[in-house]
Enzyme design. Structure first.
Site, PDB file in Angstrom:
ATOM      1  NE  ARG A  49       0.189   1.367   3.492  1.00 42.28           N
ATOM      2  CZ  ARG A  49       0.871   2.396   3.647  1.00 42.28           C
ATOM      3  NH1 ARG A  49       2.299   2.036   3.763  1.00 42.28           N
ATOM      4  NH2 ARG A  49       0.612   3.885   3.888  1.00 42.28           N
ATOM      5  N   GLY A  50       0.240   2.409  -0.081  1.00 44.15           N
ATOM      6  CA  GLY A  50       1.030   3.733  -0.246  1.00 44.15           C
ATOM      7  C   GLY A  50       1.088   4.019  -1.778  1.00 44.15           C
ATOM      8  CB  ALA A  51       0.192   6.903  -3.669  1.00 43.11           C
ATOM      9  NE  ARG A  92      -5.907   0.830  -2.008  1.00 40.74           N
ATOM     10  CZ  ARG A  92      -5.464   1.362  -0.901  1.00 40.74           C
ATOM     11  NH1 ARG A  92      -4.143   1.222  -0.875  1.00 40.74           N
ATOM     12  NH2 ARG A  92      -6.156   2.146  -0.151  1.00 40.74           N
ATOM     13  CD  GLN A 197      -3.128   2.397   6.529  1.00 41.79           C
ATOM     14  OE1 GLN A 197      -3.978   2.635   7.752  1.00 41.79           O
ATOM     15  NE2 GLN A 197      -3.851   2.305   5.523  1.00 41.79           N
ATOM     16  CG  ASP A 238      -3.230   8.083  -1.378  1.00 39.27           C
ATOM     17  OD1 ASP A 238      -3.307   8.726  -0.446  1.00 39.27           O
ATOM     18  OD2 ASP A 238      -2.737   6.991  -1.668  1.00 39.27           O
ATOM     19  CE  LYS A 249      -5.555   5.347   4.029  1.00 35.30           C
ATOM     20  NZ  LYS A 249      -6.490   4.425   3.611  1.00 35.30           N
TER      21      LYS A 249
HETATM   22  O1  MRU Z   1      -4.699   3.195   2.046  1.00 31.73           O
HETATM   23  P1  MRU Z   1      -3.112   3.405   1.922  1.00 31.73           P
HETATM   24  O2  MRU Z   1      -2.237   2.635   3.246  1.00 31.73           O
HETATM   25  O3  MRU Z   1      -2.620   2.866   0.642  1.00 31.73           O
HETATM   26  O4  MRU Z   1      -3.251   5.056   2.029  1.00 31.73           O
HETATM   27  C1  MRU Z   1      -1.701   5.330   1.946  1.00 31.73           C
HETATM   28  C2  MRU Z   1      -1.792   7.043   2.258  1.00 31.73           C
HETATM   29  O5  MRU Z   1      -2.729   7.606   2.322  1.00 31.73           O
HETATM   30  C3  MRU Z   1      -0.440   7.715   2.055  1.00 31.73           C
HETATM   31  O6  MRU Z   1      -0.588   8.691   2.952  1.00 31.73           O
HETATM   32  C4  MRU Z   1      -0.242   7.950   0.725  1.00 31.73           C
HETATM   33  O7  MRU Z   1      -0.075   6.882  -0.135  1.00 31.73           O
HETATM   34  C5  MRU Z   1       1.006   8.674   0.811  1.00 31.73           C
HETATM   35  S1  MRU Z   1       2.370   7.374   0.574  1.00 31.73           S
HETATM   36  C6  MRU Z   1       4.013   8.304   0.366  1.00 31.73           C
END
Ligand code: MRU
Length: 348
Positions: A49-51, A92, A197, A238, A249
């Site tokens: 996870r994480g963009a 996603r 997270q 994201d 998030k």
């Molecule tokens: O649902 P997730 O855990 O993928 O969401 C992640 C976030 O919202 C992070 O803040 C975002 O992806 C930035 S990551 C460098």
């Protein structure tokens, strides 16, 4: 192993493996993703996870999809590749990096005239994206670190660290670089319901880097900001729109509004691959995740049987409460459209 040496994704000899983030902080272990279907499942189920990280893993997912494409006909090969690209992109819907990276690898197929050359070309492109994302994280750190002063306490939400990227992070890159420059910085991490997270991943990364971190529950953020103990809020993103709207998030918006109320600067940090200068805020699709993430905690039901839950995974923070957007090309400020356009037209 320290968080500094964490490698959330590995591509070695055509084999893709990722840290299974659902197991952290209890277990640090890699899971092999051998097919495009396994990549899609890992992204949907939040093993990765994480963009920015999802983008890189999606790019390698498309390379793996070539295992299913057995034809000498280039048109047919591209048609099948398109189907797998769409399948990956659909896992996603909110973040923009996944689409950006998968399309980049897909478009690389246009420079090839025989299916037999596809693997090498697509792999090259995916590896390039991975290298660029790591480099971007370093640059975000360089551009963002001057915003932090010695002794600052930074509040962050979710995980925008090494584990959300190829390494180093976005919001946490700003913190890491400031510390490498000799500043004393401490972090307050929100736990980030429902999947934690912040408590599980951000606290894990920072503790392993020996960066002081305290966890608060999400609903404590406004109270903590009101006490004047937070100097800056720095979060990841994201999708960042040309208007300066920051999609991140769920729970970011109330933090940003509170930060504005208590005059605490609010920054979003992201590579330019997270920018979407064309879409308007009302057109951003907010991912709605499984209700069970809300209704169950640690496998136990916490809501009455007959009750349903809503589970939007992201929210959109309006530009009026955003102090600045830290990118790998520099820091954008209001009016964001102008500022972001001028950063993106610069060479990196
Ligand atoms: O649902 P997730 O855990 O993928 O969401 C992640 C976030 O919202 C992070 O803040 C975002 O992806 C930035 S990551 C460098």
């Amino acid at each position: 192993m320290t968080a500094k040496s964490l490698e959330p994704v590995r591509w070695r000899g055509g084999r893709l493996s990722v840290i299974d983030q659902t197991l952290l902080p209890v277990r640090l272990s890699y899971v092999r993703l051998g097919s495009v279907e396994q990549v899609c499942h890992a992204i949907k189920s939040m093993k990765v996870r994480g963009a920015p990280l999802i983008g890189v893993v999606g790019a390698f997912g498309l390379v793996l999809s070539l295992k299913h494409i057995r034809t000498w006909d280039m048109d047919e090969a591209r048609k099948k590749l398109r189907k797998y690209a769409d399948m990956l992109i659909g896992t996603r819907p909110t973040g923009v990096n996944l689409r950006w990276a998968v399309e980049r690898v897909y478009n690389a197929s246009t420079s090839v005239d025989a299916p037999s050359s596809l693997h090498q070309r697509l792999e090259e492109e995916a590896e390039k994206i991975m290298r660029e994302e790591l480099e971007s994280a370093r640059k975000i750190g360089e551009h963002g670190a001057p915003l932090l002063e010695d002794g600052d306490t930074v509040l962050t939400h979710c995980n925008a660290g090494a584990l959300a990227t190829v390494g180093y992070g976005t919001a946490l890159a700003v913190v890491r670089t400031a510390i490498e420059q000799g500043k004393k910085i401490s972090v307050i991490a929100t736990e980030t319901r429902p999947l934690l997270q912040g408590a599980r991943l951000t606290a894990f990364e920072l503790a392993h880097d020996k960066i002081p971190v305290r966890i608060i529950c999400d609903s404590a953020a406004a109270q903590v900001l009101s006490r004047g103990i937070v100097d800056k809020v720095v979060v990841g993103a994201d999708r960042i729109l040309g208007t300066g709207h920051v999609t991140n998030k769920i729970g970011t918006l109330p933090i940003a509004l509170s930060a504005k109320h208590y005059a605490v600067p609010f920054y979003a940090a992201a590579p330019v691959s997270t920018l979407d200068l064309r879409t308007g805020a009302s057109s951003v699709v907010i991912e709605e995740r499984d209700q069970r993430e809300i209704l169950y905690f640690n496998g136990k039901r916490i809501g009455p049987r007959a009750v349903e839950a809503m589970n939007p995974a992201f929210d959109i923070t309006p530009p009026e409460v955003v102090t600045g957007i830290v990118t790998d090309r520099g820091v954008a400020s209001s009016p964001f459209m102008e500022s972001l356009r001028s950063l993106t037209s610069k060479n990196s």
